[in-house]
Design an enzyme around this catalytic site. Structure first.
Site: not given
Length: 422
Positions: A187, A228, A230, A261, A264, A288, A296, A298, A328
């Protein structure tokens, strides 16, 4: 403390309830036990790592909170991981980043070698876990103007290409030593804050850089690359070089894994719908599991509707064999070890609930356009006693049932983590 006898009684009732609709709970628990989650090490130390522990986080990466007990050394971090893994049923993997190299001399990212990760291999062998790899393309002075592998500066690109090559050799070493394929995830934070004139040239540079990185053939039984994308990031709100479609196409044309992810994507998109659109064509996925809150961000994964949809898609479409499931997220407002346990157990619960369904029967109803049966049965399944099966699964795997694991966390933070302060 949970009463074991009550857990067993509740399970026997649940077992019969599911048997009545053609679901074998013993078979389902065996299936769940075979699934290895890849637990991310960076939750334990707020992504500081060991190469440059005092370096400021950049590239759209940020951690909020200052809960006491952060891991500061390799032994503290692996100790915390051991505690977390002891509270998560099953045998799993751990994801590491390049910045978690344990070296006896100062090294930069483009100088790392497999032996700099011997500490991790020795620990993983002792713990009985596999290791996945991530190159670290952020929080470094060679991230120039938010660009790395797509930079117009040949010197910048050269630095990061070399780092990417070395991360592959490290992943190959991890896989070979541990006898488990190490997924090596890429990434990068490259992009523009405001509207660019030229969108194609940076992507052509990225293609060239990635092609150079993966040019050397490595045995797939040891390692495979995943890429990955985004939607956007801090400082690259208007244009992301490594977009979802870019990496989707790159993974397809290079026979590699595509990383999805969950955080994302645009908040209105259903991430779970992406799997079945890609896997008929692609080699496989790296997933993820994260939880975005308005962006985003997390957050720690919880048993919410988004996670339930992800698990259902993986199970109902038989995609588990082609999907690597990793966590993640990073949250420093709560106990960091507890965050791992909450996120991992939530993911396993979602998978379990998805497996505890008469899927063949539901497929048949759908095939015959019997949407009444499909809707009625899927609604009734929501109140079936999957929690009793989960408790039995924990009991059989020698981890605490219910909230009993929280007692372990309180003891651990009192006797270990809190003593690190000062």
């Amino acid at each position: 403390m949970v009463n074991v006898q009550n857990v067993e009684k509740a399970y026997e009732i649940a077992k019969q309830r599911y048997a009545d609709i053609g679901v074998d709970t013993e078979k389902v628990m065996a299936q769940l036990k075979a699934i290895k989650l890849s637990v991310h090490c960076w939750q334990g130390d707020d992504i500081h790592g060991f190469l440059f522990p005092n370096q400021e986080l950049t590239g759209g990466i940020g951690v909020s909170g200052n809960y006491p007990g952060i891991a500061r050394t390799p032994d503290e971090l692996t100790g915390d991981l051991h505690e977390a893994l002891s509270l998560i049923p099953g045998q799993h993997k751990v994801q590491i980043h390049a910045i978690y190299a344990v070296t006896d001399k100062k090294k930069d990212l483009n100088e790392l070698e497999p032996e700099d990760f011997k500490y991790w291999v020795d620990w993983a062998k002792q713990e009985g876990v596999g290791l996945d790899m991530n190159g670290t393309f952020f929080s470094h002075p060679m991230v120039k103007n938010n660009f790395t592998l797509a930079s117009p500066d040949p010197e910048v690109r050269s630095f990061w290409i070399e780092h990417g090559k070395r991360s592959r050799l490290i992943a190959n070493y991890l896989g070979k030593e541990l006898g488990q394929q190490s997924v090596n995830n890429f990434w990068i934070p490259d992009g523009f804050k405001d509207n660019p004139i030229d969108k194609e040239t940076p992507r052509l540079r990225l293609v060239d850089s990635l092609d150079q990185i993966i040019k050397q053939e490595l045995p797939e039984e040891n390692t495979i690359e995943a890429f990955e994308g985004k939607l956007f990031g801090t400082g690259i709100e208007s244009y992301t070089v490594g977009s979802h479609l870019f990496y989707n196409n790159y993974a397809l044309t290079r026979n590699k894994l595509w990383t999805i992810d969950a955080g994302h994507w645009h908040p209105t998109e259903d991430v779970s719908d992406k799997f079945s659109a890609f896997l008929p064509f692609g080699k496989g996925l790296m997933l993820h599991v994260s939880r975005p809150v308005r962006w985003d961000s997390d957050h720690v994964v919880i048993f919410d509707e988004a996670l339930v949809r992800i698990a259902r898609s993986l199970v109902r479409d038989n995609e588990l064999s082609k999907t690597n499931i990793g966590l993640d997220f990073f949250d420093a407002t709560i106990n960091r070890v507890a965050a791992w346990v909450i996120g991992a157990r939530a993911t396993q619960k979602a998978l379990l609930q998805a497996m505890l369904a008469p899927i063949d029967q539901l497929r048949k109803a759908e095939f015959n356009f019997d949407f009444t049966t499909r809707l009625a049965e899927t609604e009734e399944l929501k109140s079936y006693p999957f929690g009793a099966v989960w408790d039995k699964f924990c009991l059989d795997n020698n981890v605490p049932v219910g909230n009993d694991w929280l007692n372990n966390i309180h003891d651990y933070e009192k006797n270990v983590q809190f003593k690190r302060e000062g």
